[in-house]
Design an enzyme around this catalytic site. Structure first.
Site, PDB file in Angstrom:
ATOM      1  N   ASP A  33     -14.325   9.322 140.754  1.00 30.25           N
ATOM      2  CA  ASP A  33     -13.533   8.124 141.031  1.00 30.25           C
ATOM      3  C   ASP A  33     -14.203   6.879 140.437  1.00 30.25           C
ATOM      4  OD1 ASP A  33     -11.206   7.145 142.680  1.00 30.25           O
ATOM      5  OD2 ASP A  33     -12.773   5.926 143.595  1.00 30.25           O
TER       6      ASP A  33
ATOM      7  N   GLU B 259     -12.754   9.298 135.964  1.00 31.43           N
ATOM      8  CA  GLU B 259     -11.666   8.323 136.046  1.00 31.43           C
ATOM      9  C   GLU B 259     -12.317   6.999 135.667  1.00 31.43           C
ATOM     10  OE1 GLU B 259      -8.712   5.868 138.962  1.00 31.43           O
ATOM     11  OE2 GLU B 259     -10.844   6.076 139.303  1.00 31.43           O
TER      12      GLU B 259
HETATM   13  C1  NOJ Z   1      -9.006   5.347 142.159  1.00 26.95           C
HETATM   14  C2  NOJ Z   1      -8.161   6.226 143.030  1.00 26.95           C
HETATM   15  O1  NOJ Z   1      -7.366   7.036 142.192  1.00 26.95           O
HETATM   16  C3  NOJ Z   1      -7.350   5.310 143.905  1.00 26.95           C
HETATM   17  O2  NOJ Z   1      -6.375   6.023 144.628  1.00 26.95           O
HETATM   18  C4  NOJ Z   1      -8.281   4.565 144.827  1.00 26.95           C
HETATM   19  O3  NOJ Z   1      -7.537   3.604 145.535  1.00 26.95           O
HETATM   20  C5  NOJ Z   1      -9.374   3.844 144.036  1.00 26.95           C
HETATM   21  N1  NOJ Z   1      -9.936   4.632 142.998  1.00 26.95           N
HETATM   22  C6  NOJ Z   1     -10.510   3.437 144.952  1.00 26.95           C
HETATM   23  O4  NOJ Z   1     -11.256   4.562 145.327  1.00 26.95           O
END
Ligand code: NOJ
Length: 566
Positions: free
Chosen positions: A211, A272
């Site tokens: 993440d 990500e």
């Molecule tokens: C990316 C995640 O995909 C999202 O759902 C989340 O709100 C943020 N990161 C914070 O962790």
């Protein structure tokens, strides 16, 4: 079916994203759970996928859909136990499906034991140093230390008193106040995450989705500086921004890679991360995570030239690091593609969504056709394809969630300016009738619309022309057709058509335009039609093409796969 030890298994995998709380509820409490996933392994198996990625299932108060983690090494009791997880993992592995878990290393939740300790400790203590605590500005420290913005609130700083702290410090959170950011300048934080990764890898987890991988490192040198312009990168060189995509973040992933490579096969990871394509590639290098999400198609309209540009850039970036590209048109943070593509590209989607879909018409037929065509296109590209639960059903965004039932902090924390992401997180319809459309015995945690009855897995399974049937056939074929990671573009003379082939004679043609495209005339009789995103024998074809046989033409918003002799 056992799992192979091939260390490259992930390079062209089909990966299905499960949002656990909305997949299948096994105990009637309205929340999807681990046993629910285990009960649907036959379904997952029927999709011919290589892996599932589970969004967070850890203990959480759900301030941000589970991305506020209380404990990284446990299962939320509302979703099951570690024993349930082990059983699910074993059974998925038995049918040849691998498992990615979501690692959230930028921030924990405010209920994490470390944050609880930090709040109860003195300024300057070791406990506080695991997070980012600072004194405020102003005569009495009453102002936030910097102007850093948060994704879910105006400021990335909250005063400790909001969390029960007795002192006068502020703590940093790039997302909701319930998501305090870790201090990655602290060695203890590194060791903690290495232990967490090892914990899951030792259990048999095959991969990790990381993440906001570009945000862990910040310029925390004193005095902290204001950000020039969100998201930064204005007067600072790439890699030296205060908050995002800093060069020093890569040290973390190099260390993680050493751990991943102690396993056989090595554990894999996908970042990500939001950064320009050429910088994104660094996260994906074999010395680091191995892959990074290419999110550019999420921004693209259903337009041939936009898709081609993104594809070329993505392939080049992945190749530059020896990685393979990832392709995705949706996830749990995005408007469903059938809705996105059904809107005129000039429409402001956010305003449209906030209006409950009332300001402009939605062309559901075109949107759905385009979404399935785009999914089949990305499945044929070299690299990994990601499918988000419900994409295979052709679900639309759910627009009419009553305001008092919206869960997303994007809505709750931003002055209700954005209705947020709940519309793509509504629990799946397994059946066309019954309580919560077969999701569970109780009321689903987000309300499901009546039109889900037409989109249920039960109903679509019995319809050979449904999105689900098209996906099943496509994914099965894809698993058989996988070819070396190369692509050749074929000139079509038509700006609305993209045509490429893979080295084994697998051709993919997508019609992004509003007219029909005579592909067989160009390819000749030896071409074998393998599959298409909608039937090629639409009645209208006869009217347009006169005596030409219907299957010779590609309707608007359609992808066809063919095989040509080599
Ligand atoms: C990316 C995640 O995909 C999202 O759902 C989340 O709100 C943020 N990161 C914070 O962790």
């Amino acid at each position: 079916m056992g799992l192979s030890l091939d260390k490259d298994w992930w390079r062209q995998a089909a990966i299905y994203q499960i949002y656990p709380r909305s997949f299948k509820d096994s105990n009637g409490d309205g929340l999807g759970d681990i046993k629910g996933i285990t009960s649907k392994i036959d379904y997952l198996s029927s999709l011919s996928i290589d892996a599932v990625w589970l969004s967070p299932f850890y203990p959480s108060a759900l301030a941000d859909g589970g991305y506020d983690v209380d404990d990284y090494r446990d299962v939320d009791p509302k979703l099951g136990t570690l024993a349930d997880f082990d059983e699910m993992l074993l059974k998925l592995h038995e049918v040849g499906i691998r498992v990615f878990v979501d690692i959230v290393p930028n921030h924990s939740s405010n209920r994490h034991i470390w944050f609880q300790e930090a709040i109860a400790s003195e300024p300057g203590s070791a406990a506080r140093n695991r997070y980012i605590f600072r004194n405020g500005k102003g005569a009495n420290g009453e102002l936030p230390p910097t102007n850093w913005p948060s994704h879910f609130a105006p400021s990335a700083w909250s005063h400790e008193s909001t969390q029960g702290g007795k002192g006068n410090q502020w703590y940093c959170h790039m997302f909701a106040p319930e998501q305090p950011d870790f201090n990655w300048d602290n060695r203890e934080v590194h060791d903690e995450f290495l232990s967490t990764l090892k914990f899951w890898a030792d259990r048999g987890v095959d991969g990790f989705r990381i993440d906001v991988a570009h945000m862990l490192k910040k310029d925390l040198s004193e005095p902290l500086q204001d950000q020039d312009k969100y998201p930064g990168l204005t007067n600072r060189k790439p890699g030296q921004d205060i908050l995002f995509d800093r060069d020093d973040v890569h040290e973390i992933y190099k260390e993680w890679r050493l751990l991943f490579d102690t396993y056989n096969p090595p554990r894999v990871a996908v970042a990500e991360a939001y950064a320009p394509a050429e910088r994104l590639a660094r996260y994906a290098s074999p010395e680091e995570l191995g892959q990074a999400f290419n999110f550019e198609l999420l921004e693209a309209n259903f337009n041939a030239q936009e898709f081609k540009t993104v594809i070329d850039r993505g392939l080049a970036a992945a190749k530059s690091q020896g990685s393979s590209s990832t392709w995705t048109i949706n996830n749990h943070d995005q408007m469903r593609p059938a809705t996105k593509y059904g809107l005129n590209p000039t429409v402001d989607r956010l305003r449209w969504k906030n209006s409950g879909g009332t300001t402009h018409p939605l062309d559901e037929v075109s949107g759905l056709n385009a979404a399935i065509a785009a999914s089949m296109l990305i499945m044929a590209l070299p690299g990994c394809t990601y499918i988000y639960q419900g994409e295979e059903l052709g679900l639309f965004e759910v627009l009419n969630i009553p305001e008092d039932q919206i869960q997303d902090p994007q809505y709750l924390r931003n002055n209700k300016a954005d209705k947020g992401r709940d519309g793509c997180r509504v629990p799946l319809p397994w059946t066309s009738s019954g309580s919560s459309f077969g999701f569970g015995d109780g009321k689903a945690h987000l309300p499901q619309p009546q039109w889900f009855a037409e989109k249920s897995i039960e109903k679509e399974s019995h319809d050979s022309k449904s999105p689900l049937s098209i996906f099943r056939t496509a994914l099965k074929l894809r698993s058989q057709l996988i070819a070396p990671e190369e692509l050749t573009w074929h000139e079509t003379g038509n700006k609305h058509i993209l045509h490429f082939s893979r080295p084994n004679g697998w051709h993919c043609i997508t019609n992004f335009g509003g007219g029909y495209y005579d592909f067989m005339g160009l390819l000749g009789e030896k071409a074998e039609i393998l599959h298409s995103s909608q039937p090629l024998t639409e009645a209208g074809l006869y009217l347009i093409h006169g005596q030409i046989s219907a299957a010779d033409s590609l309707p608007p918003a359609t992808t066809v796969w063919l095989r040509l002799p080599q």
